[in-house]
Each structure stands twice: as C-alpha cells, then as structure tokens.
Design an enzyme around this catalytic site. Structure first.
Site, PDB file in Angstrom:
ATOM      1  N   GLY A 121       0.772  47.204  21.177  1.00  0.00           N
ATOM      2  CA  GLY A 121      -0.016  46.044  21.570  1.00  0.00           C
ATOM      3  C   GLY A 121       0.026  44.975  20.497  1.00  0.00           C
ATOM      4  N   SER A 123       2.049  41.634  21.210  1.00  0.00           N
ATOM      5  CA  SER A 123       2.171  40.311  21.842  1.00  0.00           C
ATOM      6  C   SER A 123       0.937  39.982  22.664  1.00  0.00           C
ATOM      7  CB  SER A 123       3.387  40.291  22.763  1.00  0.00           C
ATOM      8  OG  SER A 123       4.541  40.675  22.071  1.00  0.00           O
ATOM      9  N   GLU A 237      11.951  49.328  14.669  1.00  0.00           N
ATOM     10  CA  GLU A 237      12.220  48.991  16.064  1.00  0.00           C
ATOM     11  C   GLU A 237      13.600  48.372  16.244  1.00  0.00           C
ATOM     12  OE1 GLU A 237       9.133  46.801  17.949  1.00  0.00           O
ATOM     13  OE2 GLU A 237      10.258  46.471  19.786  1.00  0.00           O
TER      14      GLU A 237
HETATM   15  C1  FAD Z   1      10.088  43.524  29.337  1.00  0.00           C
HETATM   16  C2  FAD Z   1       9.358  43.219  28.087  1.00  0.00           C
HETATM   17  C3  FAD Z   1       8.748  44.246  27.395  1.00  0.00           C
HETATM   18  C4  FAD Z   1       8.018  43.980  26.244  1.00  0.00           C
HETATM   19  N1  FAD Z   1       7.366  45.000  25.612  1.00  0.00           N
HETATM   20  C5  FAD Z   1       6.512  44.713  24.616  1.00  0.00           C
HETATM   21  C6  FAD Z   1       5.634  45.708  24.099  1.00  0.00           C
HETATM   22  O1  FAD Z   1       5.696  46.873  24.503  1.00  0.00           O
HETATM   23  N2  FAD Z   1       4.736  45.365  23.163  1.00  0.00           N
HETATM   24  C7  FAD Z   1       4.650  44.082  22.685  1.00  0.00           C
HETATM   25  O2  FAD Z   1       3.832  43.836  21.827  1.00  0.00           O
HETATM   26  N3  FAD Z   1       5.460  43.106  23.135  1.00  0.00           N
HETATM   27  C8  FAD Z   1       6.379  43.397  24.107  1.00  0.00           C
HETATM   28  N4  FAD Z   1       7.166  42.396  24.623  1.00  0.00           N
HETATM   29  C9  FAD Z   1       6.972  41.047  24.151  1.00  0.00           C
HETATM   30  C10 FAD Z   1       8.122  40.492  23.313  1.00  0.00           C
HETATM   31  O3  FAD Z   1       8.109  41.040  22.040  1.00  0.00           O
HETATM   32  C11 FAD Z   1       7.981  38.967  23.312  1.00  0.00           C
HETATM   33  O4  FAD Z   1       8.313  38.538  24.607  1.00  0.00           O
HETATM   34  C12 FAD Z   1       8.848  38.291  22.290  1.00  0.00           C
HETATM   35  O5  FAD Z   1       8.419  38.587  20.995  1.00  0.00           O
HETATM   36  C13 FAD Z   1       8.878  36.775  22.481  1.00  0.00           C
HETATM   37  O6  FAD Z   1       7.612  36.242  22.588  1.00  0.00           O
HETATM   38  P1  FAD Z   1       7.220  35.293  23.819  1.00  0.00           P
HETATM   39  O7  FAD Z   1       7.635  35.976  25.052  1.00  0.00           O
HETATM   40  O8  FAD Z   1       5.819  34.905  23.666  1.00  0.00           O
HETATM   41  O9  FAD Z   1       8.163  34.027  23.650  1.00  0.00           O
HETATM   42  P2  FAD Z   1       7.908  32.784  22.676  1.00  0.00           P
HETATM   43  O10 FAD Z   1       7.538  33.261  21.345  1.00  0.00           O
HETATM   44  O11 FAD Z   1       7.048  31.798  23.361  1.00  0.00           O
HETATM   45  O12 FAD Z   1       9.380  32.214  22.586  1.00  0.00           O
HETATM   46  C14 FAD Z   1       9.962  31.387  23.597  1.00  0.00           C
HETATM   47  C15 FAD Z   1      11.319  30.933  23.084  1.00  0.00           C
HETATM   48  O13 FAD Z   1      11.161  30.142  21.908  1.00  0.00           O
HETATM   49  C16 FAD Z   1      11.959  30.655  20.861  1.00  0.00           C
HETATM   50  N5  FAD Z   1      11.283  30.528  19.579  1.00  0.00           N
HETATM   51  C17 FAD Z   1      10.031  30.908  19.278  1.00  0.00           C
HETATM   52  N6  FAD Z   1       9.780  30.724  17.975  1.00  0.00           N
HETATM   53  C18 FAD Z   1      10.910  30.229  17.425  1.00  0.00           C
HETATM   54  C19 FAD Z   1      11.288  29.839  16.111  1.00  0.00           C
HETATM   55  N7  FAD Z   1      10.484  29.955  15.074  1.00  0.00           N
HETATM   56  N8  FAD Z   1      12.533  29.399  15.936  1.00  0.00           N
HETATM   57  C20 FAD Z   1      13.398  29.283  16.976  1.00  0.00           C
HETATM   58  N9  FAD Z   1      13.096  29.623  18.229  1.00  0.00           N
HETATM   59  C21 FAD Z   1      11.864  30.097  18.448  1.00  0.00           C
HETATM   60  C22 FAD Z   1      12.139  32.120  21.204  1.00  0.00           C
HETATM   61  O14 FAD Z   1      13.278  32.664  20.552  1.00  0.00           O
HETATM   62  C23 FAD Z   1      12.218  32.101  22.709  1.00  0.00           C
HETATM   63  O15 FAD Z   1      13.532  31.857  23.117  1.00  0.00           O
HETATM   64  C24 FAD Z   1       7.931  42.659  25.759  1.00  0.00           C
HETATM   65  C25 FAD Z   1       8.570  41.627  26.436  1.00  0.00           C
HETATM   66  C26 FAD Z   1       9.248  41.888  27.599  1.00  0.00           C
HETATM   67  C27 FAD Z   1       9.880  40.757  28.337  1.00  0.00           C
END
Ligand code: FAD
Lengths: 380, 356
Positions: A121, A123, A237
C-alpha cells in the site's frame, strides 16, 4: 566471468521446473486469466513445501545466491502468474532487513510456508511516482496509531493477510522525513477494498482506511523512517522479483504458432524474432546481476532500475512486433478460434503497457540512473 | 556463476588499460587518419606480447583464452587505437607463423570469401597486413603479399583494402604472392565468431568511452544558465546508455565464455523456449548485433548532446561515432547477422520466402 550454474543451483532449478510442470497446469493459468488474480495458492504451497521459497528469500536464503534469480526466472518463463509470491518474498526480505524480532517471528515463517500473502500500500489516488508525497495519515493516540486515508492500486489486497502500508506520521517536516511504514493484518477493522479492473485482465484494488487502530508493534522499521524502508523494498522489487523475462514466453508461444502458419519462413519475421531473442538474453544477464547483488545481501537499487527499464521496454517492442506480424489473428482473445498463439499475442499486447508503469515508471527509473550513476543534478 | 571479472581478467585489463591510456590517447587515433594505422604504436604494443597472445604455447604464443582477449579488445576500443590487433589475433590462431606470433608480420582475416576474380574485398586491416587468411573457393588459405599501405578513404578511417587471394590478381605476379592452404573453407567459421566476439568487445569499449565523453560534456556545457545535464530530456537519453553498455558487455563475456568452452570441445545448448542459450556461434552473432547497436546509439546520443560542436572535426566524439559504425559494418548488414542467429534458434526456413 563464469556462466555455469553450480550443481546445487542446477538442482534447485530442475526442482522448480518439476513443480511448475506439475502444479502450474494450463487450467491454473487459465483460471488466473479468468479471475484476474495472478496468484495460485497451490503453486505457492508446492514451492514452499519443497523449501524453495525459503531458499531464495533475500537475506535468509541458505542456497547459492543466484537461486533468487532462478526462482523468478523460472516463474517468469513458465507463464504461471506469481504476483503473490513476488510481493510476499519482497516483504519477507524487507521485514528481515528492518523488522522487529516479533515481526520476523510471526510473519516471515507464514510467508515462507506459502500460506500468507502481503500487499503493498504505497500508491494513492493523487500520489504515484512522487510516492513520498502520500497523505494517508497515521496519528499517535496513546499506545496506538490511528490511520486514515485511501490507497490506489493495492494489488492482491483481496487475497492478502498483510499489507505494507506507507503513511505520513509527521506533516511538518520535509516529505521524505515524515513517513512511516506499517505492517498490518488486512482484517484490521476499518480497512475496505474495492476492485479495479485493468486492460490486461489483472484485477487490482482501491483500498480505504477509516479510523484503523493498531498498536506500535505494527510499525515496520523506524517511526518517520519509512523512506528508508521504501528504499529497501524498491531495491528488491525492481528487476529482482521477476517481471524481466516476459519476452521469453512470448517468443515461445509465437514461434510455435508461426511455424504452423508458415510465417516462420518469412525473413522479416525471423529477423525480428532473432532481435527479440537477443533482448531476452540481455535482459536475463542484467537480471542475474541485480538478483545476485540482492541475494548476496546488497541493495541493487541502480542495477534493478537498469534491468527494469531495459526488459520492460524490450518486452513492449516485442509484443508490438508479434501483434503486427500476426495481423488480425493477433487481435483475438484466448479461446477464440484462430487466435494467434492461442490468444497470447493479444494478451501480451494488452499486458505489456503496464510493465513500464508499475513498480516505478521508466521515467522514474531513468531519473534514478541519471542521478545515481551518471551524477547529474536532480531534474525535479 | 560469477558475473565479475576473474583475477586474470582484471590483471590483463589493468595492463592494457594502462598501455592504451599512456600510448594511445585519442590524439594518436586522430593523427593516424586517414589510414587508421600507427606503426609506432604497433611496435610498442609488441612489447606487451599482445601479438602472440591468442596463439597456443607450442607455437610460441601465450595461449590466452577468448575470455581474456576480449578484455584487451574492450580497452583497445575505448582508446580507438589505430592498430589491427583484433584481426591479427584471429588470424594468428589460424596461421601461427613465427613472424606473426612475434608481430613482426601483421596478419588479418578476410571476413567474406574471395570473389570470382580471386580478390578479397575491403579486408579490415588489409591496408597494412602482410598475411591475409581467408576463404577462396573450398579452401581456407593464407596469402602473403605486400600490403598496399593505403586504404580507400572511408567512414571510419579504417585500414581497409582489397587483397589478392591468388597470384596475378590486383596486378601481382605469382612471385609476389605466397599462398598456403590451411584447411577447408569451413575452418573459417570459428575464427569469424572470434572476430565477432572480439569486435563486440571493442564496440563496448567505444560505447563506454563515448558515454564518458558525453557525460563530461553535458555537466560542463551551460545553456539557459544551467548545465545541460540538468535537462531531463538530456538525462533520460543518456540514462539509457549505461544499460545498453552493461548488457552488451555481459553478452560479449558470455559469448567469449561459450567460445572457450567450444574450443575445449564442449557443445552449448540452444533452447529458445527456455531462453537457455549457451551455443557459441549463436551468442557471437547476438553479441556483434547488440554491441553494434549499443555503440551506434551511445556515440549518436553523445554526439547529439554536444550540439553543433559534436559535428565539428575538432571535437573527439565524431572519431568514436564513425568507428562505432565502421568497425562493425565491415562484416555486413546486422539484419543478415540476425538471420544467421534465427537459423540457429529456429532452424532453417522450410519454404522459400514469399518476399512479403
Ligand atoms: C496494474 C497495476 C498494479 C499496481 N500495483 C501496485 C501495488 O500493488 N501497490 C502500489 O503501491 N502501487 C501499485 N501500482 C501503482 C504504480 O506503482 C503506479 O501506477 C506508478 O508508480 C505510477 O504512478 P501513477 O500511476 O500515479 O502515475 P503518475 O505518477 O501520475 O505518472 C504519470 C506519468 O508521468 C510520468 N512522471 C511522473 N513523474 C515524473 C518525473 N519526475 N519525471 C518524468 N516523468 C514523470 C510518469 O512516468 C508517468 O508516465 C500498480 C499500478 C498498476 C497499473
């Protein structure tokens, strides 16, 4: 350099192969795709029963350090989903690194028995890549902590007994310094779960924390030391706990199908498959390096980022090529007559996009390489 | 399994890293253009015993393994040293005559068979080699003749040249061409795989040097008041390079390891379904393709982030850029290499291609 596996490691590998052949049947895999839960208790139990999970656990394994790579590499190649095992072993590694004796004694053995799963947990709806900004609050109340907030993408929360929950315990200090990680039983009152469906069939969850009261024995690592715990968890991870050999089963499924259709005689198909195969070998070598470091007691924070970027982007290229080469047959789902590679081409093309997102996006990993390896200034 | 350099590999690397740093700074490669050969450097190199390194002890060589030779090749690539050592190492194993083992005579290998006119076209090192080993018809032969001492002007400023496989070719009389049959044409295949593996290692060295040059440059060059290294577009494109370089290095080491095993008579496996591939020819083909790609990409990005200066002759990055392409392409189109890899992985195509 020496690329031969020790006899012990070879035995470990054949044992895993044998178990996966026995329990990782087509029906098991099919059920995973139907339910979207890429975890099967019978597989976890069988691996645990032979002591294989314990042997490969980072920091605990008594085997050849390369066994950590072997376990996940075999799981990856088999096509059997193993999300439960990877997060559970990751959690065991983290608990072993920073946990209390009580946590080590209660949680680790149940993980290594294959009975217990852990979810992550971190994100939240509004905080993903910038995970240090999360706002789920944990407030001290006497001997207890009271947790309120919401998490997003809490995969396997609907199956897990435990959760590693990242919380904010001090809002008045710089964001990295006010975080605390908790290790909570999922059945703690106040936790609720809602399913989230994805393009790649995988089910994940949104989870909610409403006046969740826990004792201080649930803190994992130091209070306000959550960022250090995250560092350990992310180093395990990325690139270590699987997910870097998806291209192998794709090539396997594709070339057997393409041989049947005659496509495998086409030079352009052969050239592309060779290029995919080259990337698969490179991904494997980079993974071996990262896993070796983790299993030997180090934290492959950099190497993991490197292999994750490479392997997932190569997999996306491979999935796109295979779908294009298959033509319309590459659009058909499992169980549809005429589906390319029984539907795997379509599945890989649906699954590949997420691999550069979860576990840290490619951009976040490139930031890591730029700063830590190349010594460039922080771009944000 | 151990993915770090062995003690022997480390010792060899230290010797040759030191040698090339001292004796072959990039100014030497620049000064050796357009021919791409520095005879003083070659003479100095002989003092290290490099010329006979690949040759078995009973022929007076040092019997180094391929795993050891690639460490030398990576350092040579890093220095873009203007000496045809890789070709010489490969040819010397096939034709270990005393002057070649000692390096008094330079030997090279023709990567493609002689054409119908009995000429080997664009032989790497051919401009300066005394002996060319290569295939003519059904035979693998060694031909001793005077090197032309000049090369057609080319992309990499490499000492390429056409060389006669038979007397009377390229305007030579039989007195000037001494021809020895070494074996059947098929005997060249393992040597070509050695060339692929060693050249892959040299390309890793070129890529690594290009990365280092690029990283230094972007940290110093300022635009908009800040070092260009602080722009994420620059950072991310550069962040890809160490991944490709480390991947290419590991793959090249695996190919060399497989090559040493093959020389000891051990057969490797090819199991594409399980991604278990330790067959030497497959890995050698993979290594030259991947390392070629890594070197082309690393030099390209590094040059690009120099802006206009990267394109100027005065800056060094263009020297690496041209060699990253030239040293690899003398073998041929990488796509053709991929088809060779596919043949080993999937077997031959069973039906004629439809030309789709
Ligand atoms: C199927 C699935 C399973 C998952 N399982 C888990 C889980 O079990 N536990 C958990 O905690 N999370 C989980 N996640 C979450 C995952 O770790 C996040 O989706 C990921 O870290 C990206 O965060 P976000 O989706 O909020 O995208 P955002 O952070 O909003 O990013 C959107 C875009 O902006 C880009 N971006 C953001 N910041 C920067 C930067 N500094 N420089 C350049 N580009 C940037 C990103 O690369 C991305 O392309 C899961 C996600 C999915 C889709």
């Amino acid at each position: 350099m020496e690329f031969t596996l020790s006899e012990q490691a070879e035995q470990f590998r054949s044992e895993i192969k044998r178990i996966l052949r026995e329990v990782g049947t087509a029906e098991v895999i099919d059920r995973q795709h139907q339910t979207g839960t890429f975890n099967s208790l019978e597989v976890n139990r069988a691996l645990a029963a032979s002591g294989l999970l314990e042997r490969a656990c980072p920091g605990l394994g008594r085997g050849d350090p390369i066994e950590l790579w072997i376990l996940f590499n075999e799981l990856d190649k088999s096509g059997v989903g193993y999300d439960g095992i990877s997060v559970a072993l990751l959690a065991a590694g983290v608990i072993n690194h920073v946990g209390s004796d009580l946590q080590k004694q209660t949680v680790i053995p149940s993980i290594l028995s294959g009975e217990t799963l852990v979810s992550l947990g971190y994100s939240e709806p509004d905080h993903g890549s910038d995970v240090a900004s999360i706002t789920t609050r944990a407030v001290r109340d006497g001997d207890e902590w009271v947790i309120d907030g919401a998490k997003m993408w809490t995969s396997l929360a609907h199956e897990a007994q435990w959760i590693l929950l990242l919380t904010r315990t001090d809002p008045d200090v710089p964001k990295h310094k006010g975080l605390t990680m908790f290790l909570l039983p999922m059945d703690t009152p106040g936790i609720s779960i809602e399913p989230v469906r994805t393009m790649g069939s995988e089910r994940t969850n949104a989870t909610f924390y409403d006046n969740v009261r826990v004792g201080s024995e649930c803190v994992l690592g130091e209070v306000n030391g959550g960022w250090r715990t995250m560092g350990v968890a992310l180093a395990f991870e990325r690139g270590v706990m699987g997910g870097t050999a998806s291209g192998v089963s794709l090539v396997r499924h594709f070339h057997h199908w393409a041989r049947g259709t005659g496509l495998l005689d086409e030079p352009i198909v052969r050239e592309r498959l060779a290029r995919i195969a080259i990337d698969n070998v490179v991904a494997s070598l980079l993974t071996q390096k990262a896993a070796w470091i983790a299993a030997s007691g180090g934290l492959p924070g950099l190497e993991g980022s490197m292999v994750k970027v490479f392997a997932t982007e190569a997999y996306q290229k491979a999935a796109a090529w295979c779908q294009q080469m298959a033509g319309p047959a590459g659009l058909l789902h499992f169980h549809e007559p005429g589906a390319a590679a029984e539907g795997y081409v379509d599945y890989d093309a649906r699954h590949a996009p997420v691999t550069t997102i979860y576990g840290g996006t490619s951009e976040v990993n490139r930031n890591n390489i730029a700063e830590r390896h190349l010594g460039f200034p922080k771009a944000r | 399994m151990d993915l770090s350099l062995s003690d022997d590999q480390r010792a060899i690397r230290d010797v040759f890293a030191d040698f090339f740093t001292k004796e072959s700074p990039v100014s030497i490669a620049r000064a050796a253009e357009p021919l791409g050969f520095d005879d003083v450097l070659w003479t100095r190199l002989l003092e290290t015993g490099a010329a006979g390194m690949a040759v078995p002890e009973d022929h007076g060589g040092a019997a180094a393994t391929l795993s050891e030779l690639i460490v030398v090749a990576e350092e040579l690539g890093r220095a873009i040293a203007p000496v045809p050592l890789i070709e010489h190492l490969v040819a010397s194993r096939l034709h270990p005559e005393p002057d070649i083992v000692a390096g008094q005579g330079i030997a090279t290998v023709a990567l493609r068979p002689a054409d119908a006119d009995g000429v080997w076209r664009l032989v790497p090192g051919g401009a300066v080699a005394d002996v060319v080993v290569g295939v003519d018809g059904n035979d693998l032969i060694a031909v001793r003749s005077d090197p032309p001492g000049r090369a057609p002007r080319n992309h990499a400023c490499a000492p390429l040249a056409d060389r006669p496989a038979r007397a009377g070719r390229s305007g030579r009389s039989s007195a000037e061409v001494e021809r020895t049959v070494i074996g059947p044409a098929s005997a060249l295949a393992p040597a070509l795989d050695e060339w692929r593996t060693l050249t892959a290692a040299a390309l890793v060295g070129i890529a690594d040097a290009a990365l280092a040059i690029g990283v230094d440059y972007v940290k110093v060059r300022k635009q908009f008041g800040v070092p260009i290294a602080s722009f994420q577009a620059v950072q991310h494109a550069m962040a890809d390079l160490p991944i490709l370089i480390e991947g290419a290095r590991l793959l090249t080491h695996k190919a060399a390891w497989a090559g040493d095993r093959a020389r000891a008579g051990l057969r490797g496996t090819i199991d594409i379904d399980d991604n278990e591939i330790d067959d030497y020819p497959t890995l050698a083909g993979m290594a030259i393709v991947f390392a070629g790609q890594a070197a082309a990409h690393a030099t390209d990005r590094s040059l690009h982030f120099h802006g206009g200066y990267g394109y100027a002759q005065e800056y060094d990055i263009q020297l690496y850029y041209r060699r990253a392409r030239g040293w690899a392409l003398v073998l041929g189109d990488p796509s053709t290499e991929c088809l060779g890899v596919a043949e080993r992985l999937f077997g031959p195509a069973t039906a004629p291609a439809t030309g789709r």
